[in-house]
Design an enzyme around this catalytic site. Structure first.
Site, PDB file in Angstrom:
ATOM      1  N   ILE A  94       6.526   0.779   3.574  1.00 24.63           N
ATOM      2  CA  ILE A  94       7.855   0.400   3.084  1.00 24.63           C
ATOM      3  C   ILE A  94       7.782  -0.672   1.999  1.00 24.63           C
ATOM      4  CG2 ILE A  94       9.045   1.120   5.188  1.00 24.63           C
ATOM      5  CD1 ILE A  94       9.224  -1.804   6.010  1.00 24.63           C
ATOM      6  N   GLY A  95       6.689  -1.441   1.969  1.00 24.35           N
ATOM      7  CA  GLY A  95       6.523  -2.408   0.892  1.00 24.35           C
ATOM      8  C   GLY A  95       6.356  -1.715  -0.448  1.00 24.35           C
ATOM      9  N   SER A 141       0.829  -1.203   0.000  1.00 26.91           N
ATOM     10  CA  SER A 141       0.000   0.000   0.000  1.00 26.91           C
ATOM     11  C   SER A 141       0.862   1.250   0.000  1.00 26.91           C
ATOM     12  CB  SER A 141      -0.911   0.024   1.235  1.00 26.91           C
ATOM     13  OG  SER A 141      -1.839  -1.035   1.202  1.00 26.91           O
ATOM     14  N   TYR A 170      -4.589 -12.537  25.473  1.00 28.30           N
ATOM     15  CA  TYR A 170      -4.188 -11.654  24.373  1.00 28.30           C
ATOM     16  C   TYR A 170      -3.734 -10.291  24.866  1.00 28.30           C
ATOM     17  CZ  TYR A 170      -4.545  -8.765  20.154  1.00 28.30           C
ATOM     18  OH  TYR A 170      -4.286  -7.902  19.114  1.00 28.30           O
ATOM     19  N   ASP A 216      -5.119 -11.935   0.550  1.00 26.21           N
ATOM     20  CA  ASP A 216      -5.522 -11.717   1.938  1.00 26.21           C
ATOM     21  C   ASP A 216      -4.823 -12.766   2.786  1.00 26.21           C
ATOM     22  OD1 ASP A 216      -6.668 -11.314   4.381  1.00 26.21           O
ATOM     23  OD2 ASP A 216      -8.724 -11.733   3.751  1.00 26.21           O
ATOM     24  N   LEU A 217      -3.741 -12.369   3.436  1.00 25.38           N
ATOM     25  CA  LEU A 217      -2.940 -13.315   4.213  1.00 25.38           C
ATOM     26  C   LEU A 217      -3.648 -13.808   5.470  1.00 25.38           C
ATOM     27  CD1 LEU A 217       0.484 -11.551   3.750  1.00 25.38           C
ATOM     28  CD2 LEU A 217      -0.009 -13.915   3.078  1.00 25.38           C
ATOM     29  N   ASN A 226       6.464  -8.931   3.479  1.00 21.73           N
ATOM     30  CA  ASN A 226       6.474  -7.614   4.111  1.00 21.73           C
ATOM     31  C   ASN A 226       5.180  -7.307   4.865  1.00 21.73           C
ATOM     32  OD1 ASN A 226       7.291  -4.527   4.184  1.00 21.73           O
ATOM     33  ND2 ASN A 226       5.270  -4.613   3.204  1.00 21.73           N
TER      34      ASN A 226
END
Length: 324
Positions: free
Chosen positions: A39-40, A35, A190, A86-87, A113
């Site tokens: 940095i990607g 995006s 969490y 979508d990871l 990334n």
């Protein structure tokens, strides 16, 4: 033999890419999480000046199109291909990997990334996984596994394909991966900062173990890009926390006393990990400021027992063996 420069904190991704332009030339590179204002994206932009093909990914097709347009506006000669990914969904990862495997080109470099924004709210994916761990480790693990044939297809006697994991100094914080909650996450256990640290520890362990498991067929590296005020840090929760830590001024601007990097400086180490030939005999290395900094790896991230255990647990989660 070529002499390559020494890089520093201030070195930009463009400078690193220029130094390794001959190494990038002819390469096909896939970068997750591209995006604009990240940095990607900057990694993709500078690599596209020299590479044969740059595949950019994101879960939002409209934002992905904007990234492609921005790269091509800056680099008219760029060969850019969009891949919706979508990871956080193992099914979506399999679909995207299947698409890549139809491409005619081999894959020389895979740069993992992408990461989920760290939020206080506990959230499970459709696969029953904690969102940060799914996006930052388990999804990339499966994606990498499925793309191994494409990576191995780029190997020659002179070239070993690479996988790069964008980790963080957070790998050295906390106690590392919680092997109980990675398989059975619960809201009671969490903590979103700890969850972020666990993901970044998993990235380092993955680079170490992928290099070992492949038996020299793939070289993997991890890195700390530096403190960068990217879009992933620009949520209300993150801004409030960074103000409390003094990393941001009261009006929300980066505090110069905290060694912030610009996005071009932050992407530099990723480019170095992907293309610096001086790393050929250092698989599994961890980089800071575009140079090897294995001394900065936390003990729980350099422990080969932890690395193999994480590998085995992740194979159980995805239900597939990682083979070469």
């Amino acid at each position: 033999m070529s002499t390559f420069p020494t890089f520093f904190f201030e070195t930009t991704a463009d400078e690193v890419a220029t130094a390794f332009s001959q190494e990038i030339k002819g390469k096909n590179v896939l970068i997750t999480g591209t995006s604009i204002n990240g940095i990607g994206f900057e990694t993709a932009r500078v690599v596209a000046k020299h590479a044969n093909l740059v595949i950019i990914t994101g879960y939002d097709s409209e934002r992905l199109k904007l990234s492609e347009e921005a790269i091509k506006k800056d680099v008219p000669t760029a060969n850019v291909r969009r891949l919706t990914l979508d990871l956080a969904s193992l099914a979506a990862v399999r679909t995207a990997a299947a698409e890549v495997n139809t491409y005619a080109e081999p894959l020389h470099v895979l740069i993992n990334n992408a990461a989920a924004i760290a939020r206080p709210t506990f959230k499970l994916t459709a696969d029953g996984l904690e969102l940060q761990m799914a996006t930052g480790h388990i999804g990339p693990f499966l994606f990498t596994k499925l793309l191994v044939p494409k990576l191995l297809a780029s190997a020659t006697d002179q070239y070993t394909p690479r996988v790069v994991y964008v980790s963080s100094i957070a790998q050295s914080m906390g106690t590392g991966v919680n092997f109980d909650t990675i398989k059975a996450p619960t809201s009671e256990k969490y903590n979103y900062v700890d969850a972020y640290c666990q993901v970044k520890a998993a990235n380092v362990l993955s680079a170490v173990e992928l290099s070992r498991q492949s038996g020299g067929k793939i070289n993997a590296y991890s890195l700390h890009p530096g403190h960068i005020f990217t879009n992933i840090n620009q949520t209300e929760e993150a801004i409030t926390k960074m103000k409390n830590l003094g990393m941001l001024t009261p009006d929300g601007r980066p505090n110069e006393g905290h060694n912030w990097k610009t996005i071009p400086q932050g992407a530099a180490t990723t480019v170095a990990a992907a293309f610096d030939p001086r790393l050929n005999d250092q698989p599994g290395a961890y980089l800071v400021d575009s140079a090897v900094a294995n001394q900065a790896i936390a003990p729980h991230c350099s422990d080969p027992v932890n690395a193999q255990r994480l590998w085995n647990v992740t194979e159980e989660i995805i239900g597939e063996r990682f083979e070469f």
